[in-house]
Design an enzyme around this catalytic site. Structure first.
Site, PDB file in Angstrom:
ATOM      1  N   ARG A 143      41.540  60.709  30.127  1.00  0.00           N
ATOM      2  CA  ARG A 143      41.853  61.229  31.463  1.00  0.00           C
ATOM      3  C   ARG A 143      43.359  61.214  31.696  1.00  0.00           C
ATOM      4  O   ARG A 143      43.893  62.053  32.409  1.00  0.00           O
ATOM      5  CB  ARG A 143      41.177  60.386  32.556  1.00  0.00           C
ATOM      6  CG  ARG A 143      39.670  60.434  32.546  1.00  0.00           C
ATOM      7  CD  ARG A 143      39.089  59.767  33.769  1.00  0.00           C
ATOM      8  NE  ARG A 143      39.631  60.346  34.998  1.00  0.00           N
ATOM      9  CZ  ARG A 143      39.162  60.048  36.220  1.00  0.00           C
ATOM     10  NH1 ARG A 143      38.186  59.183  36.359  1.00  0.00           N
ATOM     11  NH2 ARG A 143      39.684  60.588  37.286  1.00  0.00           N
ATOM     12  N   ASP A 156      49.362  50.646  38.292  1.00  0.00           N
ATOM     13  CA  ASP A 156      48.746  51.233  37.089  1.00  0.00           C
ATOM     14  C   ASP A 156      49.151  50.506  35.815  1.00  0.00           C
ATOM     15  O   ASP A 156      48.548  50.720  34.766  1.00  0.00           O
ATOM     16  CB  ASP A 156      49.107  52.725  36.965  1.00  0.00           C
ATOM     17  CG  ASP A 156      48.453  53.528  38.071  1.00  0.00           C
ATOM     18  OD1 ASP A 156      48.895  54.655  38.317  1.00  0.00           O
ATOM     19  OD2 ASP A 156      47.525  52.995  38.700  1.00  0.00           O
ATOM     20  N   LYS A 160      50.945  62.600  34.219  1.00  0.00           N
ATOM     21  CA  LYS A 160      49.643  63.094  34.686  1.00  0.00           C
ATOM     22  C   LYS A 160      49.624  63.212  36.213  1.00  0.00           C
ATOM     23  O   LYS A 160      49.199  64.216  36.762  1.00  0.00           O
ATOM     24  CB  LYS A 160      48.532  62.131  34.255  1.00  0.00           C
ATOM     25  CG  LYS A 160      47.208  62.451  34.930  1.00  0.00           C
ATOM     26  CD  LYS A 160      46.142  61.401  34.965  1.00  0.00           C
ATOM     27  CE  LYS A 160      46.335  60.057  35.437  1.00  0.00           C
ATOM     28  NZ  LYS A 160      45.656  59.729  36.723  1.00  0.00           N
ATOM     29  N   CYS A 206      35.555  54.558  43.316  1.00  0.00           N
ATOM     30  CA  CYS A 206      35.670  54.676  41.855  1.00  0.00           C
ATOM     31  C   CYS A 206      35.791  53.245  41.311  1.00  0.00           C
ATOM     32  O   CYS A 206      35.728  52.278  42.044  1.00  0.00           O
ATOM     33  CB  CYS A 206      36.858  55.543  41.466  1.00  0.00           C
ATOM     34  SG  CYS A 206      38.417  54.708  41.618  1.00  0.00           S
ATOM     35  N   ARG A 261      38.290  54.059  47.731  1.00  0.00           N
ATOM     36  CA  ARG A 261      39.610  54.657  47.954  1.00  0.00           C
ATOM     37  C   ARG A 261      39.452  55.748  49.019  1.00  0.00           C
ATOM     38  O   ARG A 261      39.294  56.906  48.729  1.00  0.00           O
ATOM     39  CB  ARG A 261      40.145  55.196  46.637  1.00  0.00           C
ATOM     40  CG  ARG A 261      40.424  54.055  45.655  1.00  0.00           C
ATOM     41  CD  ARG A 261      40.668  54.538  44.252  1.00  0.00           C
ATOM     42  NE  ARG A 261      41.868  55.336  44.141  1.00  0.00           N
ATOM     43  CZ  ARG A 261      42.194  55.976  43.010  1.00  0.00           C
ATOM     44  NH1 ARG A 261      41.364  55.970  41.992  1.00  0.00           N
ATOM     45  NH2 ARG A 261      43.296  56.682  42.952  1.00  0.00           N
ATOM     46  N   ARG A 296      39.432  62.051  41.976  1.00  0.00           N
ATOM     47  CA  ARG A 296      39.859  61.930  43.372  1.00  0.00           C
ATOM     48  C   ARG A 296      40.990  62.868  43.745  1.00  0.00           C
ATOM     49  O   ARG A 296      41.076  63.352  44.857  1.00  0.00           O
ATOM     50  CB  ARG A 296      40.317  60.504  43.629  1.00  0.00           C
ATOM     51  CG  ARG A 296      39.309  59.453  43.311  1.00  0.00           C
ATOM     52  CD  ARG A 296      39.913  58.125  43.546  1.00  0.00           C
ATOM     53  NE  ARG A 296      40.698  58.131  44.773  1.00  0.00           N
ATOM     54  CZ  ARG A 296      40.179  58.248  45.979  1.00  0.00           C
ATOM     55  NH1 ARG A 296      38.887  58.374  46.099  1.00  0.00           N
ATOM     56  NH2 ARG A 296      40.945  58.246  47.032  1.00  0.00           N
TER      57      ARG A 296
HETATM   58  C1  EPZ Z   1      47.716  57.466  43.255  1.00  0.00           C
HETATM   59  O1  EPZ Z   1      46.409  57.216  43.731  1.00  0.00           O
HETATM   60  C2  EPZ Z   1      47.593  57.538  41.739  1.00  0.00           C
HETATM   61  N1  EPZ Z   1      46.716  58.649  41.380  1.00  0.00           N
HETATM   62  C3  EPZ Z   1      47.034  56.226  41.212  1.00  0.00           C
HETATM   63  O2  EPZ Z   1      47.009  56.313  39.788  1.00  0.00           O
HETATM   64  C4  EPZ Z   1      47.981  55.099  41.618  1.00  0.00           C
HETATM   65  O3  EPZ Z   1      47.428  53.862  41.190  1.00  0.00           O
HETATM   66  C5  EPZ Z   1      48.122  55.091  43.148  1.00  0.00           C
HETATM   67  O4  EPZ Z   1      48.595  56.381  43.594  1.00  0.00           O
HETATM   68  C6  EPZ Z   1      49.096  54.030  43.628  1.00  0.00           C
HETATM   69  O5  EPZ Z   1      50.323  54.230  43.080  1.00  0.00           O
HETATM   70  C7  EPZ Z   1      47.232  59.891  41.376  1.00  0.00           C
HETATM   71  O6  EPZ Z   1      48.396  60.097  41.637  1.00  0.00           O
HETATM   72  C8  EPZ Z   1      46.281  61.001  40.998  1.00  0.00           C
HETATM   73  P1  EPZ Z   1      47.317  55.669  47.265  1.00  0.00           P
HETATM   74  P2  EPZ Z   1      46.102  57.378  45.335  1.00  0.00           P
HETATM   75  O7  EPZ Z   1      46.902  56.680  48.262  1.00  0.00           O
HETATM   76  O8  EPZ Z   1      46.952  58.462  45.866  1.00  0.00           O
HETATM   77  C9  EPZ Z   1      44.843  53.146  50.497  1.00  0.00           C
HETATM   78  C10 EPZ Z   1      45.999  56.283  37.668  1.00  0.00           C
HETATM   79  O9  EPZ Z   1      45.499  55.400  36.963  1.00  0.00           O
HETATM   80  N2  EPZ Z   1      44.527  54.430  51.162  1.00  0.00           N
HETATM   81  O10 EPZ Z   1      48.779  55.468  46.989  1.00  0.00           O
HETATM   82  O11 EPZ Z   1      44.638  57.460  45.484  1.00  0.00           O
HETATM   83  C11 EPZ Z   1      44.218  53.047  49.107  1.00  0.00           C
HETATM   84  O12 EPZ Z   1      42.878  52.604  49.179  1.00  0.00           O
HETATM   85  C12 EPZ Z   1      45.711  56.298  39.151  1.00  0.00           C
HETATM   86  O13 EPZ Z   1      46.752  57.204  37.246  1.00  0.00           O
HETATM   87  C13 EPZ Z   1      43.783  54.395  52.340  1.00  0.00           C
HETATM   88  O14 EPZ Z   1      43.365  53.333  52.816  1.00  0.00           O
HETATM   89  O15 EPZ Z   1      46.603  55.967  45.865  1.00  0.00           O
HETATM   90  C14 EPZ Z   1      45.130  52.054  48.425  1.00  0.00           C
HETATM   91  O16 EPZ Z   1      44.743  50.734  48.763  1.00  0.00           O
HETATM   92  C15 EPZ Z   1      44.841  55.123  39.587  1.00  0.00           C
HETATM   93  N3  EPZ Z   1      43.495  55.578  52.977  1.00  0.00           N
HETATM   94  C16 EPZ Z   1      46.507  52.359  49.027  1.00  0.00           C
HETATM   95  O17 EPZ Z   1      46.246  53.093  50.234  1.00  0.00           O
HETATM   96  C17 EPZ Z   1      43.942  56.783  52.496  1.00  0.00           C
HETATM   97  O18 EPZ Z   1      43.667  57.825  53.132  1.00  0.00           O
HETATM   98  C18 EPZ Z   1      47.412  53.195  48.121  1.00  0.00           C
HETATM   99  O19 EPZ Z   1      46.638  54.276  47.651  1.00  0.00           O
HETATM  100  C19 EPZ Z   1      44.695  56.794  51.289  1.00  0.00           C
HETATM  101  C20 EPZ Z   1      44.986  55.604  50.649  1.00  0.00           C
END
Ligand code: EPZ
Length: 427
Positions: free
Chosen positions: A397, A306, A22, A118, A123, A94
């Protein structure tokens, strides 16, 4: 609203096909619209509401998106024309924020609603926005929108403050058509990032280093459509491994890239599960009872956040106490629901302490987010009696044919549609 009904107590047996990833699909479908020559034909795209949402967002922006009779997804980006993404669509998911990278790269202008928080915590997308500005965009945040403009993005050396899948993906999409070279330092190394880079390079992009913490993107003038098949979903595979583990089952997972699951496999072997690989198949044989194992979630290749929730569910029936530390998100809301099934879990800040219990009992429970739904289903499969998962549509989803796959492995599971209580007419 739909309810998943599960009668627990049956070991999962048989074999199951793992669907396309996904989180790869969401990135690649958006990136496909970067092409201004021809169309992209994408295979192994999983059916699910998140993928539907991203397709609707592209269509709303003027991109032609359709499935052919072999369920391959066609994306023709040439007709992309609108630079403002619809709030009603973006608010659902998102990853819609990837449209910002696409719009800036293609149209030099983007108006995209900021994704809200969320169920797994706030996030922010501050890293994405900072990256767009470093690529030369004028960025204004107002009325809940990010408004950005740049005649043409210019390559830059960007350090991403912490490993972020979404930021890495969004900036790769934006920088592919920028003028000059972009370097993303401290880039995320997830397989979905690598899948996107391979796809973009097939379209004519020049990206090196994906899968390492430093990705170099040499901007090109245009990209052309190609055929591509996305990677299997490592999180779905891990979820089915854990469902097999907790029910004392014996299941063969087909279409799996074992390297993408190295750490989860190590952890499950520590818990007493026997995992044997042959090609793209993984056979998972569970012990009578699991052993408790400690886990800390980390960016790839560490234990994936995840799978934290499905893993905690499996540990509820393990011998001993497991300590699970969540370092990425704030995603323990589902623990209250597991407790209602008899689990013995204490949470302190970002740590869950799971004390194995002799048994879980079925109960009506609430699905709070996608992976929480998977976790509750896993617990329900091993619980005594009937569990009703309310809000089961959230599971759709990110899991294709979820109950059909579990039923094919012997689970007693079916879905009921609930009429919206507001529609109930009180006579
Ligand atoms: C991706 O989310 C995935 N979603 C998530 O899967 C997954 O849990 C996550 O990566 C971590 O591996 C998709 O790919 C659509 P991040 P993402 O940016 O990109 C912080 C699922 O269940 N951050 O890697 O949103 C953030 O808050 C979903 O399939 C900032 O602070 O995650 C987090 O603590 C859930 N500022 C950390 O970085 C930003 O601008 C990692 O988040 C961006 C992120």
């Amino acid at each position: 609203m739909s309810v998943l009904i599960i009668e627990g107590g049956r070991p999962l047996r048989g074999s199951v096909d793992i669907s396309g990833a996904k989180n790869s699909a969401l990135a690649i479908v958006v990136a496909a619209a970067l092409a201004t020559e021809g169309e992209c034909v994408l295979d192994n795209i999983p059916q699910g509401s998140d993928v539907n949402t991203i397709c609707q967002i592209l269509q709303d922006l003027g991109v032609e998106v359709w499935y052919d009779d072999q369920r391959r997804l066609h994306v023709r980006g040439e007709t992309l024309s609108k630079h403002k993404a619809s709030y009603e669509l973006v608010r659902r998911m998102r990853a819609s924020f990837y449209s910002a990278g696409l719009l800036l790269a293609r149209l030099g202008k983007a108006e995209v609603p900021l994704p809200g928080g969320c169920a797994i915590g706030s996030r922010p997308v501050d890293f994405h926005i900072k990256g767009f500005a470093q690529l030369g965009a004028e960025v204004v945040i107002e009325h809940g929108y990010m408004k950005a403009e740049a005649t043409r993005l210019k390559g830059a050396h960007i350090y991403i403050n912490r490993s972020s899948v979404g930021t890495t993906i969004n900036l790769m999409i934006a920088a592919s058509l920028a003028e000059g070279t972009t370097v993303l330092e401290n880039a995320a190394k997830e397989p979905e990032v690598v899948d996107l880079a391979i796809f973009l390079n097939g379209m004519g992009a020049k990206i090196r280093g994906a899968g390492t913490e430093s990705i170099r993107i040499e901007g090109v003038e245009k990209l052309r459509g190609i055929e591509y098949s996305i990677i299997p979903d490592r999180i779905e595979a891990g979820t089915f491994m854990l469902a097999t583990a907790i029910t004392g089952g014996d299941v063969v997972l087909r279409n799996v890239v074992a390297e993408h699951l190295r750490v989860p496999i190590v952890k499950m072997e520590e818990a007493g599960v026997r995992v044997t690989r042959s090609g793209t198949e993984l056979r998972v044989v569970a012990p009578r009872r699991l052993k408790a194992v400690d886990v800390e979630t980390l960016p790839y290749p560490g234990f994936p956040t995840d799978l934290q929730q499905p893993f905690v569910a499996a540990m509820c029936l393990a011998d001993g106490t497991s300590v699970v530390r969540e370092t990425i998100f704030d995603r323990f809301r589902y623990v209250d629901e597991l407790r209602r099934m008899g689990a013995d879990i204490k949470t302190e800040q970002n740590t869950a302490i799971v004390r194995g219990v002799p048994q879980l009992t079925g109960a009506p429970v609430e699905v709070t987010d996608l992976r929480a739904g998977a976790a509750l289903a896993i617990a329900a499969l091993a619980a005594q009696g009937r569990t009703e998962l309310y809000g089961a549509e959230i599971i759709d989803r990110g899991y294709e044919f979820f109950e059909e796959k579990l039923r094919s492995l012997g689970a007693n599971i079916y879905r009921e549609q609930l009429t919206n209580p507001r529609e109930l007419v009180i006579k």
